[in-house]
Motif scaffolding. Sequence first.
Motif, PDB file in Angstrom:
ATOM      1  N   THR A  86       0.538  -0.989   0.088  1.00 35.70           N
ATOM      2  CA  THR A  86      -0.157   0.472   0.317  1.00 35.70           C
ATOM      3  C   THR A  86       0.876   1.168   0.085  1.00 35.70           C
ATOM      4  O   THR A  86       0.453   2.047  -0.414  1.00 35.70           O
ATOM      5  N   THR A  87       2.475   1.076   0.708  1.00 35.40           N
ATOM      6  CA  THR A  87       2.362   2.538   1.229  1.00 35.40           C
ATOM      7  C   THR A  87       4.306   2.001   0.063  1.00 35.40           C
ATOM      8  O   THR A  87       4.919   2.750   0.162  1.00 35.40           O
ATOM      9  N   ARG A  88       3.724   1.579  -1.425  1.00 35.34           N
ATOM     10  CA  ARG A  88       5.062   1.546  -1.869  1.00 35.34           C
ATOM     11  C   ARG A  88       5.608   2.304  -2.781  1.00 35.34           C
ATOM     12  O   ARG A  88       7.098   2.405  -3.346  1.00 35.34           O
ATOM     13  N   GLY A  89       5.332   2.972  -3.324  1.00 36.42           N
ATOM     14  CA  GLY A  89       5.465   4.388  -3.864  1.00 36.42           C
ATOM     15  C   GLY A  89       5.312   4.111  -5.858  1.00 36.42           C
ATOM     16  O   GLY A  89       4.563   3.167  -5.869  1.00 36.42           O
ATOM     17  N   GLU A  90       6.722   4.302  -5.750  1.00 39.33           N
ATOM     18  CA  GLU A  90       6.459   4.013  -7.456  1.00 39.33           C
ATOM     19  C   GLU A  90       6.913   2.642  -7.542  1.00 39.33           C
ATOM     20  O   GLU A  90       6.768   1.804  -8.562  1.00 39.33           O
ATOM     21  N   ALA A  91       6.886   1.950  -6.258  1.00 37.49           N
ATOM     22  CA  ALA A  91       7.949   0.096  -7.155  1.00 37.49           C
ATOM     23  C   ALA A  91       6.583  -0.642  -7.377  1.00 37.49           C
ATOM     24  O   ALA A  91       5.506  -0.694  -6.876  1.00 37.49           O
ATOM     25  N   THR A  92       7.079  -2.070  -7.911  1.00 34.41           N
ATOM     26  CA  THR A  92       6.217  -2.602  -7.886  1.00 34.41           C
ATOM     27  C   THR A  92       5.773  -3.328  -6.865  1.00 34.41           C
ATOM     28  O   THR A  92       6.395  -3.088  -6.170  1.00 34.41           O
ATOM     29  N   ALA A  93       4.922  -3.910  -6.949  1.00 38.69           N
ATOM     30  CA  ALA A  93       4.181  -4.878  -4.944  1.00 38.69           C
ATOM     31  C   ALA A  93       5.240  -5.563  -5.202  1.00 38.69           C
ATOM     32  O   ALA A  93       5.786  -5.498  -4.052  1.00 38.69           O
ATOM     33  N   LEU A  94       5.863  -6.519  -6.369  1.00 44.37           N
ATOM     34  CA  LEU A  94       6.673  -7.534  -5.078  1.00 44.37           C
ATOM     35  C   LEU A  94       8.388  -6.379  -5.250  1.00 44.37           C
ATOM     36  O   LEU A  94       9.131  -7.316  -4.405  1.00 44.37           O
ATOM     37  N   ASP A  95       8.754  -5.129  -5.632  1.00 39.17           N
ATOM     38  CA  ASP A  95      10.066  -5.600  -5.784  1.00 39.17           C
ATOM     39  C   ASP A  95       9.819  -4.302  -4.526  1.00 39.17           C
ATOM     40  O   ASP A  95      10.977  -4.962  -3.811  1.00 39.17           O
ATOM     41  N   ALA A  96       8.670  -3.749  -3.947  1.00 41.83           N
ATOM     42  CA  ALA A  96       8.284  -3.278  -2.570  1.00 41.83           C
ATOM     43  C   ALA A  96       8.529  -4.719  -1.548  1.00 41.83           C
ATOM     44  O   ALA A  96       9.565  -4.240  -0.826  1.00 41.83           O
ATOM     45  N   LEU A  97       8.402  -5.591  -1.998  1.00 46.67           N
ATOM     46  CA  LEU A  97       8.401  -6.506  -0.523  1.00 46.67           C
ATOM     47  C   LEU A  97       9.840  -7.408  -0.519  1.00 46.67           C
ATOM     48  O   LEU A  97      10.244  -7.479   0.345  1.00 46.67           O
ATOM     49  N   ALA A 151      -4.328  -6.080  -1.267  1.00 51.38           N
ATOM     50  CA  ALA A 151      -3.494  -4.431  -1.664  1.00 51.38           C
ATOM     51  C   ALA A 151      -3.012  -5.005  -2.802  1.00 51.38           C
ATOM     52  O   ALA A 151      -2.914  -4.076  -3.464  1.00 51.38           O
ATOM     53  N   LEU A 152      -2.968  -5.922  -3.312  1.00 55.57           N
ATOM     54  CA  LEU A 152      -1.939  -6.314  -4.635  1.00 55.57           C
ATOM     55  C   LEU A 152      -3.363  -5.935  -5.331  1.00 55.57           C
ATOM     56  O   LEU A 152      -3.017  -5.373  -6.717  1.00 55.57           O
ATOM     57  N   ALA A 153      -4.494  -6.143  -5.718  1.00 58.48           N
ATOM     58  CA  ALA A 153      -5.721  -6.897  -6.076  1.00 58.48           C
ATOM     59  C   ALA A 153      -6.003  -5.260  -6.507  1.00 58.48           C
ATOM     60  O   ALA A 153      -6.124  -4.158  -7.526  1.00 58.48           O
ATOM     61  N   THR A 154      -6.366  -4.065  -5.107  1.00 56.00           N
ATOM     62  CA  THR A 154      -5.999  -2.497  -5.377  1.00 56.00           C
ATOM     63  C   THR A 154      -4.307  -1.631  -6.208  1.00 56.00           C
ATOM     64  O   THR A 154      -5.033  -0.851  -6.734  1.00 56.00           O
ATOM     65  N   ALA A 155      -3.614  -2.222  -5.833  1.00 54.12           N
ATOM     66  CA  ALA A 155      -2.148  -1.694  -6.845  1.00 54.12           C
ATOM     67  C   ALA A 155      -2.465  -2.677  -7.597  1.00 54.12           C
ATOM     68  O   ALA A 155      -1.693  -1.178  -8.529  1.00 54.12           O
ATOM     69  N   HIS A 156      -2.465  -3.518  -8.448  1.00 54.31           N
ATOM     70  CA  HIS A 156      -1.992  -4.232  -9.999  1.00 54.31           C
ATOM     71  C   HIS A 156      -3.332  -4.224 -10.290  1.00 54.31           C
ATOM     72  O   HIS A 156      -3.467  -4.880 -11.695  1.00 54.31           O
ATOM     73  N   GLY A 157      -4.734  -4.646 -10.060  1.00 56.73           N
ATOM     74  CA  GLY A 157      -5.699  -4.804 -10.450  1.00 56.73           C
ATOM     75  C   GLY A 157      -5.913  -6.737 -10.542  1.00 56.73           C
ATOM     76  O   GLY A 157      -5.054  -7.199  -9.416  1.00 56.73           O
ATOM     77  N   GLY A 158      -6.423  -6.987 -11.654  1.00 56.91           N
ATOM     78  CA  GLY A 158      -6.626  -8.727 -11.760  1.00 56.91           C
ATOM     79  C   GLY A 158      -7.474  -9.451 -10.580  1.00 56.91           C
ATOM     80  O   GLY A 158      -8.073  -8.331  -9.952  1.00 56.91           O
ATOM     81  N   THR A 159      -8.003 -11.064 -10.793  1.00 58.34           N
ATOM     82  CA  THR A 159      -9.328 -11.134 -10.573  1.00 58.34           C
ATOM     83  C   THR A 159      -8.747 -11.309  -8.999  1.00 58.34           C
ATOM     84  O   THR A 159      -7.600 -11.311  -8.291  1.00 58.34           O
ATOM     85  N   PRO A 160      -9.886 -11.630  -7.713  1.00 58.46           N
ATOM     86  CA  PRO A 160      -9.889 -11.675  -6.774  1.00 58.46           C
ATOM     87  C   PRO A 160      -8.761 -12.719  -6.628  1.00 58.46           C
ATOM     88  O   PRO A 160      -8.337 -13.213  -5.700  1.00 58.46           O
ATOM     89  N   LEU A 161      -9.261 -14.109  -7.526  1.00 52.94           N
ATOM     90  CA  LEU A 161      -8.462 -15.244  -7.391  1.00 52.94           C
ATOM     91  C   LEU A 161      -6.910 -15.133  -7.876  1.00 52.94           C
ATOM     92  O   LEU A 161      -6.217 -16.017  -6.924  1.00 52.94           O
ATOM     93  N   LYS A 162      -7.109 -14.201  -8.968  1.00 48.22           N
ATOM     94  CA  LYS A 162      -5.391 -14.142  -8.889  1.00 48.22           C
ATOM     95  C   LYS A 162      -4.939 -12.990  -8.289  1.00 48.22           C
ATOM     96  O   LYS A 162      -3.226 -13.742  -7.848  1.00 48.22           O
TER      97      LYS A 162
END
Length: 217
Positions: A86-97, A151-162
């Motif tokens: 949620t607070t990752r800034g410009e980074a992708t979710a995976l890069d931030a993690l 958080a992933l769904a909000t950040a990058h979209g995709g289906t809930p299952l994905k």
Amino acid sequence: MPSDSTATGTRPPGLRERKKQRRYEAISETAIALFLERGFEKVSVAEIAEAADISKPTLFRYFASKEDVVLHRFADHEDEAARVVTTRGEATALDALHHHFLAGLDRHDPVTGLCDSPAVLAFHRLLYGTPSLVARLYGYQDRSERALAGALATAHGGTPLKARLAAAQIVAVQRTLAEENWRRIAAGEPAAGVHPEAVTSANEAFGQLRSGLGCYA
């Protein structure tokens, strides 16, 4: 460094909330000290309440079970991965993690398994040596996955299952890395000696995630 409440734009806790949190922590630390001394199964709820100078009904207003008293130490970490995204800034979710996990290794955060503090080692032995606590950890992991999926769904979209499948893989990788670090530390290796290989393993693991998680990477 700003607090999580500042970083996420939420209001800092008030006096009542801070006092309640301190009571949670005091009860938990009192109970854990008893468990470490005598064993989880040999300490009753009544003994915890007496040592914490509260009544049993008061204890149960804070914690639903003995297991919850121990797992309170994980309370701040349950939605940690979600907060990182949620607070990752410009980074992708995976890069931030990925960067967050590496930072945890650098500071020997117990959550990464790379901590050889005697107190942390004793707590880990209590945790992983008590079947009911291990079983309760699955609930913690499920809630962590669900929070991260949101958080992933909000950040990058995709289906809930994905998003849920991606979250499950990320949480599993972090858990596996931490367990391997903990295994080596418990066998007597110093944290500083394990650190270089722990970093290499983390980089390889997140590399595998990048190759398979598509848009989240």
